[in-house]
Design a protein around this motif. Sequence first.
Motif, short mmCIF file in Angstrom:
data_model
loop_
_atom_site.label_atom_id
_atom_site.label_comp_id
_atom_site.label_asym_id
_atom_site.label_seq_id
_atom_site.Cartn_x
_atom_site.Cartn_y
_atom_site.Cartn_z
N ASN A 123 -25.43 87.89 53.17
CA ASN A 123 -24.66 89.04 52.64
C ASN A 123 -23.38 88.56 51.92
N LEU A 124 -22.73 87.55 52.53
CA LEU A 124 -21.52 87.02 51.91
C LEU A 124 -21.83 86.40 50.54
N GLU A 125 -22.93 85.67 50.46
CA GLU A 125 -23.30 85.07 49.18
C GLU A 125 -23.65 86.15 48.14
N GLN A 126 -24.33 87.24 48.59
CA GLN A 126 -24.64 88.34 47.66
C GLN A 126 -23.35 89.01 47.16
N ALA A 127 -22.41 89.19 48.09
CA ALA A 127 -21.11 89.77 47.68
C ALA A 127 -20.41 88.86 46.69
N ALA A 128 -20.50 87.52 46.92
CA ALA A 128 -19.89 86.57 45.99
C ALA A 128 -20.54 86.68 44.61
N ASN A 129 -21.87 86.86 44.61
CA ASN A 129 -22.57 87.03 43.33
C ASN A 129 -22.09 88.30 42.62
N ASP A 130 -21.90 89.40 43.41
CA ASP A 130 -21.40 90.64 42.82
C ASP A 130 -20.01 90.45 42.23
N VAL A 131 -19.18 89.72 42.95
CA VAL A 131 -17.83 89.46 42.44
C VAL A 131 -17.90 88.64 41.16
N ASP A 132 -18.80 87.65 41.13
CA ASP A 132 -18.97 86.84 39.90
C ASP A 132 -19.36 87.72 38.72
N GLN A 133 -20.26 88.72 38.97
CA GLN A 133 -20.67 89.63 37.89
C GLN A 133 -19.49 90.48 37.42
N VAL A 134 -18.63 90.89 38.40
CA VAL A 134 -17.43 91.64 38.02
C VAL A 134 -16.55 90.79 37.10
N VAL A 135 -16.41 89.49 37.44
CA VAL A 135 -15.61 88.59 36.61
C VAL A 135 -16.21 88.48 35.21
N VAL A 136 -17.55 88.39 35.14
CA VAL A 136 -18.22 88.35 33.83
C VAL A 136 -17.92 89.63 33.03
N ALA A 182 -14.79 101.77 24.55
CA ALA A 182 -15.99 102.32 25.20
C ALA A 182 -16.63 101.26 26.10
N GLN A 183 -16.68 100.00 25.60
CA GLN A 183 -17.22 98.91 26.42
C GLN A 183 -16.36 98.69 27.67
N TYR A 184 -15.03 98.75 27.44
CA TYR A 184 -14.11 98.55 28.56
C TYR A 184 -14.30 99.65 29.59
N LYS A 185 -14.43 100.90 29.11
CA LYS A 185 -14.62 102.04 30.01
C LYS A 185 -15.94 101.88 30.78
N LYS A 186 -16.98 101.45 30.03
CA LYS A 186 -18.27 101.23 30.68
C LYS A 186 -18.16 100.13 31.74
N GLY A 187 -17.44 99.04 31.39
CA GLY A 187 -17.27 97.95 32.34
C GLY A 187 -16.52 98.39 33.59
N LEU A 188 -15.48 99.23 33.37
CA LEU A 188 -14.73 99.73 34.53
C LEU A 188 -15.61 100.59 35.42
N ASN A 189 -16.46 101.42 34.78
CA ASN A 189 -17.36 102.25 35.58
C ASN A 189 -18.33 101.39 36.38
N GLU A 190 -18.89 100.37 35.69
CA GLU A 190 -19.80 99.46 36.40
C GLU A 190 -19.07 98.70 37.50
N LEU A 191 -17.83 98.29 37.18
CA LEU A 191 -17.04 97.57 38.18
C LEU A 191 -16.75 98.46 39.38
N SER A 192 -16.45 99.73 39.07
CA SER A 192 -16.17 100.67 40.17
C SER A 192 -17.41 100.84 41.04
N GLN A 193 -18.59 100.99 40.33
CA GLN A 193 -19.83 101.12 41.10
C GLN A 193 -20.13 99.84 41.89
N SER A 194 -19.88 98.67 41.26
CA SER A 194 -20.09 97.38 41.96
C SER A 194 -19.13 97.28 43.13
N GLY A 195 -17.94 97.81 42.96
CA GLY A 195 -16.96 97.78 44.05
C GLY A 195 -17.45 98.55 45.25
N ASN A 196 -18.12 99.67 44.99
CA ASN A 196 -18.67 100.46 46.10
C ASN A 196 -19.72 99.64 46.85
#
Length: 603
Positions: A340-353, A281-295
């Motif tokens: 914007n690039l730094e914000q995107a980098a921060n988003d990617v870091d959150q995806v890694v987390v 369930a956590q993994y599914k939630k993370g994938l959903n959040e990752l998908s939304q972060s990807g958008n």
Amino acid sequence: MKIIKWMLITASLFFFPVMNIHAESQTVKGGMSKGKVANKNEVIYANLLADGNLTELYVVNSFELIEPGVIEDFGNYQKVKNLTDTSKISKENDQITLQAKEENYYYQGNLPNNFELPWRFTINYYLNNKKVEPENLAGKSGDIKMEIAVEANEGKRSSFSENYMLQISVPLNTEKFKEIKAENATVAQSGKDKQLTFTVMPEQEEVFTIEAETNHFETEGVQISALPASLAIESPDTEELTSEFHSLTEAIGDIHHGVGDLAIGMNELSSGLRSLEGGSAQYKKGLNELSQSGNQLTEGSAQINNTLSLIKDEMKQASGVSGIGELENVTIDLPEVADNLEQAANDVDQVVVNYNEVKTQINRALEQIPDNQISDKEINKLYESNADKEVIDQLVETYRGTKAAQEVLLLAKDNLTDMVEPLSTFSQSMREAAGNLRAISSNIDESILQIDIDEGLKQLTSGVEEMVSNYNQFHQGLLAYTGGVSELSTSYSDIHEGISGSLSGAEQLTRGAGSLHNGTGQLHDATKDIPDEVTKEVDEMISQYDKSDYEPISFVSDKNNEKLELVQFVIQTDKIKIKDNKEDVKETKDKVGFFEKLLNLFK
């Protein structure tokens, strides 16, 4: 005629010699001393009608004497008859006084009509499935059936029915009876007769059936004998039988322990699947959040890509002094792009987390899943046990489904591991790009007044075009990556539902395995004492028929018990035959005994 009588009287002296009286013997009636009895036997003769009703009952008493003389016997007889010699028998109430001149003495006592046998016999006859009275059956043809029922005559000398074994014999002439069927009968051939013999054990009541086809129904009657079942029966060797039951109870015990292990394993499996379901369930939630972060990430990257393209277009149009003005505008836009690039980098870091958190949850779930491997051979062995096949099917299905889910999670874990490093590198690259853009903006501000305008613009434009081209390739890769994440998120929903279903099934099977374990426990408790119970039942059954300690009692009077050795019964039913007057006269003549003939000579 007188000579013949004298010859008979002389001959009788040889049959009935006068015994010498010892001086020390006690003298009683008729000048004879009191006799000494070694033992006495009673043979009870009973005549029955063809339907089993009693018509006549008499006793032949026999004595084996140590010393001939006067002896006493007891019995409430209607009349008595000497079967040994011509001496008279004295009867006073129930006391019988005999003058026994031989070592073996016999006399007959006829019992009154109210005397009954210890058993009741009921014999029914059926011709072509219709009940027929026996007197109407002689000479008939068709399908015949005889039913012989034996039951204890309760309260009538029960000691005999409790200790005596009956043998019932029915002779059938094979010229008159065909297709003879008699279940539980011992069959013997005696000339033209087929002898059917049934046995009734002590304390038992039976109904025997004989079926046959007859072309002329006639029988010699049913013959029944009763003797005490006094043979000692040795206990059989039950070791082999009980050892088999020991093996059975041990096998049931093994199954019980195996089902116990299964119940423990199912509980662990349920626990593991419960953790797996939580991690999934956590993994599914993370994938959903990752998908939304990807958008969000792709939207930000698209803005950066569009901004860089606009900068590139403006740089192409810039020249001379007007180009300097455009550069000033670029220096304004580049810091925003860097942000914007730094914000995107921060988003990617959150995806890694998020990825690392999902990996942690997957590892926890995998740790809860037993790593035991169950072979097909072990599964087949479980099927061969007495366990519920439906429960086993569900267990096997859950086991295999859990192993499949385990493989999916291991693959997902590996994919996450493969994704984390590129994403970290990508995040670092975007931060470096942001730093470069800020450096470019700063350098442009410092160099505007120092450069050869046209040549400088040309070099700057070329550099911007190269950066736009490289970023466009990065943006397309980012779109492909986020699209894959979105697809994985959608697909994993089905996997998660399967895991949830496996958890529900496993929990149900855990309860089933627990119930099965309780059942095998009860079965083991119920069967573990079978070997001892078998031995006990065999001993009880043998003791039921072992009458070796039976002490005979007199059929007619308890006063006869002291010297009594044996009491037996001889029972005969009437014959069923077409009446023949000549034959009846011949049989009557044949029944006249030796002493009757002897006495008739003196009449």
